[in-house]
Design a protein around this motif. Structure first.
Motif, PDB file in Angstrom:
ATOM      1  N   TYR A   1      67.801  83.465  49.942  1.00  0.00           N
ATOM      2  CA  TYR A   1      66.923  83.202  51.098  1.00  0.00           C
ATOM      3  C   TYR A   1      66.266  84.454  51.665  1.00  0.00           C
ATOM      4  CZ  TYR A   1      68.502  78.412  51.033  1.00  0.00           C
ATOM      5  OH  TYR A   1      68.765  77.130  50.634  1.00  0.00           O
TER       6      TYR A   1
ATOM      7  N   LYS B   1      65.214  87.216  49.706  1.00  0.00           N
ATOM      8  CA  LYS B   1      64.169  87.656  48.769  1.00  0.00           C
ATOM      9  C   LYS B   1      63.149  86.539  48.601  1.00  0.00           C
ATOM     10  CE  LYS B   1      67.396  90.656  46.344  1.00  0.00           C
ATOM     11  NZ  LYS B   1      68.555  90.596  45.435  1.00  0.00           N
ATOM     12  N   SER B   2      61.870  86.914  48.439  1.00  0.00           N
ATOM     13  CA  SER B   2      60.884  85.864  48.214  1.00  0.00           C
ATOM     14  C   SER B   2      60.528  85.823  46.733  1.00  0.00           C
ATOM     15  CB  SER B   2      59.646  86.093  49.071  1.00  0.00           C
ATOM     16  OG  SER B   2      59.265  87.441  49.021  1.00  0.00           O
TER      17      SER B   2
ATOM     18  N   ALA C   1      54.777  84.390  44.015  1.00  0.00           N
ATOM     19  CA  ALA C   1      53.886  83.467  44.722  1.00  0.00           C
ATOM     20  C   ALA C   1      53.378  82.334  43.834  1.00  0.00           C
ATOM     21  CB  ALA C   1      52.707  84.239  45.320  1.00  0.00           C
TER      22      ALA C   1
ATOM     23  N   THR D   1      56.116  79.736  43.261  1.00  0.00           N
ATOM     24  CA  THR D   1      56.358  79.008  44.507  1.00  0.00           C
ATOM     25  C   THR D   1      55.266  77.960  44.713  1.00  0.00           C
ATOM     26  OG1 THR D   1      57.339  81.027  45.394  1.00  0.00           O
ATOM     27  CG2 THR D   1      56.817  79.319  46.983  1.00  0.00           C
TER      28      THR D   1
ATOM     29  N   HIS E   1      64.591  81.952  43.648  1.00  0.00           N
ATOM     30  CA  HIS E   1      63.872  82.444  44.833  1.00  0.00           C
ATOM     31  C   HIS E   1      62.588  81.655  45.098  1.00  0.00           C
ATOM     32  CE1 HIS E   1      66.751  85.548  45.561  1.00  0.00           C
ATOM     33  NE2 HIS E   1      66.599  86.056  44.356  1.00  0.00           N
ATOM     34  N   ALA E   2      62.052  81.015  44.063  1.00  0.00           N
ATOM     35  CA  ALA E   2      60.918  80.105  44.286  1.00  0.00           C
ATOM     36  C   ALA E   2      61.414  78.874  45.037  1.00  0.00           C
ATOM     37  CB  ALA E   2      60.284  79.706  42.961  1.00  0.00           C
TER      38      ALA E   2
ATOM     39  N   THR F   1      64.142  78.626  47.057  1.00  0.00           N
ATOM     40  CA  THR F   1      64.481  78.926  48.452  1.00  0.00           C
ATOM     41  C   THR F   1      63.210  79.168  49.267  1.00  0.00           C
ATOM     42  OG1 THR F   1      64.781  81.268  47.900  1.00  0.00           O
ATOM     43  CG2 THR F   1      66.754  79.885  47.889  1.00  0.00           C
ATOM     44  N   GLY F   2      62.200  79.748  48.638  1.00  0.00           N
ATOM     45  CA  GLY F   2      60.927  79.987  49.323  1.00  0.00           C
ATOM     46  C   GLY F   2      60.243  78.690  49.718  1.00  0.00           C
TER      47      GLY F   2
ATOM     48  N   LYS G   1      61.954  77.000  52.713  1.00  0.00           N
ATOM     49  CA  LYS G   1      61.534  77.581  54.001  1.00  0.00           C
ATOM     50  C   LYS G   1      60.128  77.126  54.378  1.00  0.00           C
ATOM     51  CE  LYS G   1      62.719  81.798  52.708  1.00  0.00           C
ATOM     52  NZ  LYS G   1      62.882  83.276  52.731  1.00  0.00           N
ATOM     53  N   GLN G   2      59.243  77.063  53.378  1.00  0.00           N
ATOM     54  CA  GLN G   2      57.880  76.559  53.622  1.00  0.00           C
ATOM     55  C   GLN G   2      57.923  75.137  54.148  1.00  0.00           C
ATOM     56  OE1 GLN G   2      55.254  76.558  50.227  1.00  0.00           O
ATOM     57  NE2 GLN G   2      55.022  78.780  50.235  1.00  0.00           N
TER      58      GLN G   2
ATOM     59  N   CYS H   1      62.169  78.948  61.416  1.00  0.00           N
ATOM     60  CA  CYS H   1      61.775  77.743  60.669  1.00  0.00           C
ATOM     61  C   CYS H   1      62.206  76.481  61.414  1.00  0.00           C
ATOM     62  CB  CYS H   1      62.423  77.710  59.286  1.00  0.00           C
ATOM     63  SG  CYS H   1      62.081  79.129  58.242  1.00  0.00           S
TER      64      CYS H   1
END
Length: 232
Positions: free
Chosen positions: A50, A52-53, A56, A59, A81-82, A84-85, A88-89, A169
């Protein structure tokens, strides 16, 4: 619900009210449940989960796929990481945050109380006022964050670190009028989410302790039983 002016057109799964994404069959929105489950199966040991992003493009690709047909998406094809990203989005794009605009002030006031037990009691009292879909989704998410925090030794994500990431968030100011106030608010919001994670961790550990005592008692009872049978 949303999109009803275009019959047959799906409103999609991002930027849509939580309650329109839940039903009798799914008490938690499918995208949320699917992402959390995947992280729980494959991501809990990932360091900096969570924090690290992801790349792009990956994701974006994942988000697009989930928007189209969440059931068909194979999450194992995407880096953690995609995933978890995108989670959050998904939370940030809800038209109303999970912990709602209506309850924003009450959550802040709860954290301002002088004593920790009072703060907790007040936070839980506010949670009772959340709409059912929000309450179920938040409960599922907090349970997930507890699972992450229980493995802090490996993933390096403490309740405090998770709260810093997730608080914005989950709660945002209905009107960002004064940046200074909203900075102070962010600290309070973070405290609120951290207390929730820690309290649910505490309850979880108590529960696990009770279960292991129960299992120990059961296995003793069982051994006694089998001894009795031999002697009978």
């Amino acid at each position: 619900g949303p999109g009803s002016e275009f019959p047959g057109v799906e409103p999609g799964h991002f930027g849509v009210c939580v309650d329109s994404l839940t039903s009798d069959k799914a008490s938690v929105p499918i995208v949320l449940e699917k992402l959390l489950e995947h992280v729980e199966m494959h991501g809990l040991y990932t360091e900096g989960l969570y924090r690290k992003s992801g790349a792009a493009n990956r994701t974006r690709e994942l988000r697009q796929a989930l928007q189209t047909d969440p059931a068909a998406v194979k999450l194992e094809n995407f880096p953690i990481h995609a995933i978890t990203g995108v989670l959050k989005q998904w939370l940030r794009e809800l038209p109303e945050p999970l912990m709602t605009f209506a309850q924003y002030g009450d959550f802040l006031r709860a954290v301002e109380l002088p004593e920790k037990q009072e703060q907790l009691a007040a936070i839980y009292a506010v949670l009772e006022h959340l709409p059912e879909a929000n309450h179920n989704s938040l409960e599922r998410l907090i349970f997930h964050l507890v699972k992450v925090a229980l493995l802090e030794d490996v993933n390096r994500m403490s309740p405090g670190a998770l709260a810093i990431i997730f608080a914005p968030c989950l709660l945002r100011c209905p009107d960002n009028s004064d940046p200074l106030t909203s900075m102070k608010d962010v600290l309070k919001i973070t405290t609120c989410v951290e207390m929730l994670i820690k309290e649910q961790m505490r309850k979880y550990k108590v529960k696990m302790e009770e279960i292991s005592q129960l299992e120990a008692a059961e296995s003793i009872a069982f051994r006694r039983l089998s001894l009795l049978r031999q002697n009978a």
